[in-house]
Structure formats: structure tokens, C-alpha cells
Design a protein around this motif. Structure first.
Motif, PDB file in Angstrom:
ATOM      1  N   THR A   1       0.654 -34.591  -1.669  1.00 10.85           N
ATOM      2  CA  THR A   1      -0.552 -34.204  -2.402  1.00 10.85           C
ATOM      3  C   THR A   1      -1.544 -35.354  -2.363  1.00 10.85           C
ATOM      4  O   THR A   1      -1.225 -36.454  -1.925  1.00 10.85           O
ATOM      5  CB  THR A   1      -0.221 -33.886  -3.865  1.00 10.85           C
ATOM      6  N   GLU A   2      -2.728 -35.079  -2.850  1.00  5.60           N
ATOM      7  CA  GLU A   2      -3.737 -36.140  -2.916  1.00  5.60           C
ATOM      8  C   GLU A   2      -3.245 -37.309  -3.759  1.00  5.60           C
ATOM      9  O   GLU A   2      -3.472 -38.458  -3.429  1.00  5.60           O
ATOM     10  CB  GLU A   2      -5.051 -35.592  -3.484  1.00  5.60           C
ATOM     11  N   THR A   3      -2.548 -37.012  -4.870  1.00  3.10           N
ATOM     12  CA  THR A   3      -2.035 -38.091  -5.712  1.00  3.10           C
ATOM     13  C   THR A   3      -0.976 -38.890  -4.971  1.00  3.10           C
ATOM     14  O   THR A   3      -0.947 -40.115  -5.061  1.00  3.10           O
ATOM     15  CB  THR A   3      -1.476 -37.526  -7.031  1.00  3.10           C
ATOM     16  N   THR A   4      -0.126 -38.228  -4.211  1.00  3.41           N
ATOM     17  CA  THR A   4       0.880 -38.935  -3.424  1.00  3.41           C
ATOM     18  C   THR A   4       0.200 -39.863  -2.420  1.00  3.41           C
ATOM     19  O   THR A   4       0.616 -40.998  -2.231  1.00  3.41           O
ATOM     20  CB  THR A   4       1.791 -37.941  -2.671  1.00  3.41           C
ATOM     21  N   ARG A   5      -0.850 -39.388  -1.802  1.00  2.79           N
ATOM     22  CA  ARG A   5      -1.558 -40.203  -0.802  1.00  2.79           C
ATOM     23  C   ARG A   5      -2.175 -41.464  -1.403  1.00  2.79           C
ATOM     24  O   ARG A   5      -2.411 -42.435  -0.707  1.00  2.79           O
ATOM     25  CB  ARG A   5      -2.635 -39.360  -0.123  1.00  2.79           C
ATOM     26  N   LEU A   6      -2.448 -41.437  -2.696  1.00  2.46           N
ATOM     27  CA  LEU A   6      -3.025 -42.629  -3.333  1.00  2.46           C
ATOM     28  C   LEU A   6      -2.130 -43.845  -3.139  1.00  2.46           C
ATOM     29  O   LEU A   6      -2.607 -44.962  -3.003  1.00  2.46           O
ATOM     30  CB  LEU A   6      -3.218 -42.395  -4.838  1.00  2.46           C
ATOM     31  N   TRP A   7      -0.824 -43.629  -3.132  1.00  3.82           N
ATOM     32  CA  TRP A   7       0.106 -44.756  -3.049  1.00  3.82           C
ATOM     33  C   TRP A   7       0.177 -45.347  -1.656  1.00  3.82           C
ATOM     34  O   TRP A   7       0.802 -46.378  -1.456  1.00  3.82           O
ATOM     35  CB  TRP A   7       1.485 -44.329  -3.547  1.00  3.82           C
ATOM     36  N   THR A   8      -0.478 -44.722  -0.688  1.00  2.00           N
ATOM     37  CA  THR A   8      -0.528 -45.307   0.653  1.00  2.00           C
ATOM     38  C   THR A   8      -1.781 -46.155   0.831  1.00  2.00           C
ATOM     39  O   THR A   8      -1.989 -46.710   1.900  1.00  2.00           O
ATOM     40  CB  THR A   8      -0.504 -44.201   1.727  1.00  2.00           C
ATOM     41  N   MET A   9      -2.588 -46.249  -0.202  1.00  2.00           N
ATOM     42  CA  MET A   9      -3.845 -46.999  -0.133  1.00  2.00           C
ATOM     43  C   MET A   9      -3.668 -48.370  -0.782  1.00  2.00           C
ATOM     44  O   MET A   9      -3.632 -48.491  -2.005  1.00  2.00           O
ATOM     45  CB  MET A   9      -4.950 -46.224  -0.850  1.00  2.00           C
ATOM     46  N   PRO A  10      -3.561 -49.417   0.027  1.00  2.00           N
ATOM     47  CA  PRO A  10      -3.318 -50.750  -0.533  1.00  2.00           C
ATOM     48  C   PRO A  10      -4.412 -51.215  -1.493  1.00  2.00           C
ATOM     49  O   PRO A  10      -4.133 -51.982  -2.411  1.00  2.00           O
ATOM     50  CB  PRO A  10      -3.239 -51.657   0.687  1.00  2.00           C
ATOM     51  N   GLN A  11      -5.631 -50.729  -1.343  1.00  2.89           N
ATOM     52  CA  GLN A  11      -6.715 -51.150  -2.224  1.00  2.89           C
ATOM     53  C   GLN A  11      -6.543 -50.626  -3.651  1.00  2.89           C
ATOM     54  O   GLN A  11      -7.233 -51.066  -4.564  1.00  2.89           O
ATOM     55  CB  GLN A  11      -8.087 -50.749  -1.656  1.00  2.89           C
ATOM     56  N   LEU A  12      -5.586 -49.718  -3.852  1.00  9.00           N
ATOM     57  CA  LEU A  12      -5.339 -49.168  -5.190  1.00  9.00           C
ATOM     58  C   LEU A  12      -4.067 -49.735  -5.829  1.00  9.00           C
ATOM     59  O   LEU A  12      -3.681 -49.327  -6.908  1.00  9.00           O
ATOM     60  CB  LEU A  12      -5.244 -47.638  -5.120  1.00  9.00           C
ATOM     61  N   LYS A  13      -3.450 -50.709  -5.152  1.00 10.65           N
ATOM     62  CA  LYS A  13      -2.209 -51.297  -5.657  1.00 10.65           C
ATOM     63  C   LYS A  13      -2.442 -52.711  -6.159  1.00 10.65           C
ATOM     64  O   LYS A  13      -3.277 -53.451  -5.637  1.00 10.65           O
ATOM     65  CB  LYS A  13      -1.160 -51.340  -4.551  1.00 10.65           C
ATOM     66  N   ALA A  14      -1.649 -53.090  -7.156  1.00  9.16           N
ATOM     67  CA  ALA A  14      -1.670 -54.467  -7.647  1.00  9.16           C
ATOM     68  C   ALA A  14      -1.050 -55.375  -6.583  1.00  9.16           C
ATOM     69  O   ALA A  14      -0.487 -54.900  -5.590  1.00  9.16           O
ATOM     70  CB  ALA A  14      -0.907 -54.565  -8.957  1.00  9.16           C
ATOM     71  N   LEU A  15      -1.106 -56.658  -6.807  1.00 12.32           N
ATOM     72  CA  LEU A  15      -0.647 -57.627  -5.806  1.00 12.32           C
ATOM     73  C   LEU A  15       0.786 -57.399  -5.343  1.00 12.32           C
ATOM     74  O   LEU A  15       1.091 -57.537  -4.173  1.00 12.32           O
ATOM     75  CB  LEU A  15      -0.787 -59.051  -6.344  1.00 12.32           C
ATOM     76  N   GLY A  16       1.689 -57.027  -6.232  1.00  6.48           N
ATOM     77  CA  GLY A  16       3.078 -56.811  -5.838  1.00  6.48           C
ATOM     78  C   GLY A  16       3.276 -55.546  -5.024  1.00  6.48           C
ATOM     79  O   GLY A  16       4.309 -55.358  -4.404  1.00  6.48           O
ATOM     80  N   GLY A  17       2.294 -54.663  -5.036  1.00 11.04           N
ATOM     81  CA  GLY A  17       2.356 -53.441  -4.258  1.00 11.04           C
ATOM     82  C   GLY A  17       3.112 -52.297  -4.908  1.00 11.04           C
ATOM     83  O   GLY A  17       3.177 -51.202  -4.371  1.00 11.04           O
ATOM     84  N   LEU A  18       3.702 -52.532  -6.074  1.00  9.71           N
ATOM     85  CA  LEU A  18       4.503 -51.499  -6.720  1.00  9.71           C
ATOM     86  C   LEU A  18       3.682 -50.678  -7.719  1.00  9.71           C
ATOM     87  O   LEU A  18       3.846 -49.472  -7.819  1.00  9.71           O
ATOM     88  CB  LEU A  18       5.704 -52.138  -7.429  1.00  9.71           C
ATOM     89  N   HIS A  19       2.821 -51.342  -8.454  1.00 11.05           N
ATOM     90  CA  HIS A  19       2.065 -50.693  -9.518  1.00 11.05           C
ATOM     91  C   HIS A  19       0.592 -50.557  -9.130  1.00 11.05           C
ATOM     92  O   HIS A  19       0.085 -51.350  -8.343  1.00 11.05           O
ATOM     93  CB  HIS A  19       2.175 -51.497 -10.811  1.00 11.05           C
ATOM     94  N   PRO A  20      -0.089 -49.573  -9.722  1.00 10.08           N
ATOM     95  CA  PRO A  20      -1.513 -49.423  -9.425  1.00 10.08           C
ATOM     96  C   PRO A  20      -2.336 -50.509 -10.111  1.00 10.08           C
ATOM     97  O   PRO A  20      -1.966 -50.998 -11.181  1.00 10.08           O
ATOM     98  CB  PRO A  20      -1.852 -48.041  -9.990  1.00 10.08           C
ATOM     99  N   ASN A  21      -3.421 -50.876  -9.486  1.00 11.13           N
ATOM    100  CA  ASN A  21      -4.381 -51.769 -10.114  1.00 11.13           C
ATOM    101  C   ASN A  21      -5.343 -50.898 -10.931  1.00 11.13           C
ATOM    102  O   ASN A  21      -5.192 -49.669 -10.970  1.00 11.13           O
ATOM    103  CB  ASN A  21      -5.090 -52.625  -9.050  1.00 11.13           C
ATOM    104  N   PRO A  22      -6.331 -51.474 -11.610  1.00 11.47           N
ATOM    105  CA  PRO A  22      -7.243 -50.652 -12.407  1.00 11.47           C
ATOM    106  C   PRO A  22      -7.921 -49.537 -11.604  1.00 11.47           C
ATOM    107  O   PRO A  22      -8.066 -48.411 -12.094  1.00 11.47           O
ATOM    108  CB  PRO A  22      -8.261 -51.658 -12.941  1.00 11.47           C
TER     109      PRO A  22
END
Length: 59
Positions: free
Chosen positions: A4-25
Motif C-alpha cells: 500500500t501507499e503506507t507500506t511504500r513510505l518505509w522504503t523512503m529513506p528521507q522519511l526515516k530517522a538516522l537509525g533507519g527503523l523509526h520515522p522522522n517527523p
């Protein structure tokens, strides 16, 4: 699992915090923007099915 579109969000590094596990703001905003319409519908459905009751004793 359906992609889904929400699933695809997790493939976008610009939306992840530095560790890559959690979303940034920006990632949090993107998720909320996508799920908010559904959440609002679900809240309205629940509200219409039964009246809201409240007790300070949890009963």
C-alpha cells in the motif's frame, strides 16, 4: 501482504530517522496524512453504533 501507499513510505529513506527503523517527523506526518481519513471514518462508525459512556471508576 498487500503493498500500500503506507507500506511504500518505509522504503523512503528521507522519511526515516538516522537509525533507519523509526520515522522522522516528516515520516510521521506522511503516515498520519495517509491514515487520518480512514481513522475519522472508523471513529464516526463507532460513534454511531453506540453512545459514548464514561465512568471514572472504569465500570
Amino acid at each position: 501482504m498487500q503493498i500500500t501507499e503506507t507500506t511504500r513510505l518505509w522504503t523512503m529513506p528521507q522519511l526515516k530517522a538516522l537509525g533507519g527503523l523509526h520515522p522522522n517527523p516528516a515520516g510521521i506526518k506522511a503516515v498520519v496524512t495517509r491514515i487520518l481519513p480512514l481513522v475519522e471514518v472508523l471513529i464516526e462508525r463507532a460513534r454511531l453504533q453506540r453512545p459514548l459512556t464514561f465512568s471514572i471508576h472504569g465500570r
